[in-house]
Design a protein around this motif. Sequence first.
Motif, short mmCIF file in Angstrom:
data_model
loop_
_atom_site.label_atom_id
_atom_site.label_comp_id
_atom_site.label_asym_id
_atom_site.label_seq_id
_atom_site.Cartn_x
_atom_site.Cartn_y
_atom_site.Cartn_z
N PRO A 78 -74.19 -6.50 -27.29
CA PRO A 78 -73.53 -6.67 -25.69
C PRO A 78 -74.29 -7.47 -24.21
O PRO A 78 -74.18 -7.98 -23.50
N ALA A 79 -75.21 -6.73 -24.00
CA ALA A 79 -76.21 -6.87 -23.06
C ALA A 79 -77.15 -8.05 -24.01
O ALA A 79 -77.70 -9.58 -23.40
N PHE A 80 -77.52 -8.67 -25.35
CA PHE A 80 -77.56 -10.26 -25.59
C PHE A 80 -76.79 -11.20 -25.44
O PHE A 80 -77.21 -12.17 -24.77
N ASP A 81 -75.08 -10.08 -25.08
CA ASP A 81 -74.20 -11.65 -24.44
C ASP A 81 -73.95 -12.00 -23.34
O ASP A 81 -74.26 -13.19 -22.97
N ILE A 82 -74.65 -10.86 -22.46
CA ILE A 82 -74.94 -11.17 -21.03
C ILE A 82 -76.42 -12.10 -20.56
O ILE A 82 -76.04 -13.30 -19.96
N ALA A 83 -77.40 -11.78 -21.44
CA ALA A 83 -78.25 -12.64 -21.32
C ALA A 83 -78.33 -13.90 -21.51
O ALA A 83 -78.27 -15.04 -20.97
N ARG A 84 -77.07 -14.62 -22.89
CA ARG A 84 -77.11 -15.80 -23.21
C ARG A 84 -75.92 -16.48 -22.28
O ARG A 84 -76.23 -17.58 -22.59
N ASP A 99 -78.65 0.93 -20.92
CA ASP A 99 -79.75 0.55 -19.64
C ASP A 99 -79.80 -0.75 -20.10
O ASP A 99 -80.27 -1.21 -19.10
N ALA A 100 -79.56 -1.19 -21.59
CA ALA A 100 -80.59 -2.72 -21.49
C ALA A 100 -79.04 -3.60 -20.86
O ALA A 100 -79.95 -4.21 -20.27
N ARG A 101 -77.68 -3.42 -20.36
CA ARG A 101 -77.34 -4.43 -20.61
C ARG A 101 -77.55 -4.26 -18.74
O ARG A 101 -77.52 -5.22 -18.68
N THR A 102 -77.99 -3.73 -17.38
CA THR A 102 -78.50 -3.50 -16.46
C THR A 102 -79.92 -4.52 -16.32
O THR A 102 -79.56 -5.55 -15.29
N LEU A 103 -80.80 -4.28 -17.36
CA LEU A 103 -81.86 -5.40 -17.02
C LEU A 103 -80.98 -6.72 -17.88
O LEU A 103 -82.22 -7.56 -16.97
N ALA A 104 -80.24 -6.76 -18.05
CA ALA A 104 -79.92 -8.27 -19.18
C ALA A 104 -79.09 -9.00 -17.60
O ALA A 104 -79.47 -10.25 -17.37
N ARG A 105 -78.35 -8.25 -16.69
CA ARG A 105 -77.88 -8.39 -15.93
C ARG A 105 -78.84 -8.77 -14.33
O ARG A 105 -78.52 -9.94 -14.05
#
Length: 357
Positions: free
Chosen positions: A184-190, A146-152
């Motif tokens: 991984p979610a923070f990697d997407i955001a970064r 869910d965090a990855r979805t929000l990061a995208r």
Amino acid sequence: MRDLALLPKAHLHLHFTGSMRVPTLVDMAAAYGVRLPEALIDNDPLRLPPTERGWFRFQRLYDAARACVRSEADMRRLVHEAAADDAAEGSGRLEIQVDPTSYAPFVGGITPAVEIVIDAARAASAEHGIEVGVIIAASRMKHPLDARTLARLAARYAGDGVGEVVGFGLSNDERRGDTSQFGPAFDIARRAGLAAVPHGGELLGPDHISEVMRELVPDRIGHGVRAAEDERLLREIVDRGVALEVNPGSNIGLGVYGEASEVPLRTLVDAGAEIALGADDPLLFGTRLVDQYEIARTAHGFTDAELSRLAASSIRASRASSSTKARLLADVDAWLAAPDPADAFGALSAGGTVTIG
């Protein structure tokens, strides 16, 4: 002592629902026929033990308030009132944190929820003379996917303009979830240029902060106050330029410290840490942004010069544009350069005269 409400500052740790005014909550509850817990409307700040039971009570109250935000109009009202309240307290920059999944069922999904907050942030910025940025936050209580979805989603709206998404966070009970699974979610955001602003180091100590530093590579840490318990860790935070969003009012409310004087603000500042004071959840903890600076002044003996440096630190730690930072920092210098009202009072008490105008 100079007026702290006139001190230019940036507010980097304010939660969407937690920013709500009590009268606004009462209005919304009445509109939806919701019966509110007395603890939300009695104007008595929460004082909880730093235990799982204490957190459960906090979360239950927060959820009760959040259940009253059920429409686009409600969401816009919260953003506008948060901006107005911050502007009245001298904040020239607000970065408000929201988990859109909480409001998505009422507005057609997480994407519309984010777009409503973004649009309201732009309108509130223009109306109240304050720059409002948005931080999208995932919850430790939910699955890391869910965090990855929000990061995208956050990455889609990333930008450095007024009202745009400037950061990605991770909130809720630090004792829940595997921190490494949110990496991984923070990697997407970064990769999208967003600031990494996870919570950490309030309910848990230095070991947890070290884990957050290693796994999520933060630009700022929401709280991080317990880094004061480990000199090596604190030195690493300073050396890496990670800012700490310190919220004394919530530290006291959640029982991390018994009194304002116990919050190790002086230790963090003396170590060279970049500090941004924040109010976290004024609805529950009963203190707003200026109150945090008042705590620094009265409980820790910060002089006006030191308070101005705290304000400057919050501005530097923000994701405001370089021109906005320069303007606000110049205004901080002007605040400090202005005559201290106490000097004028002393002159009058001594029989002197003071010219105004």
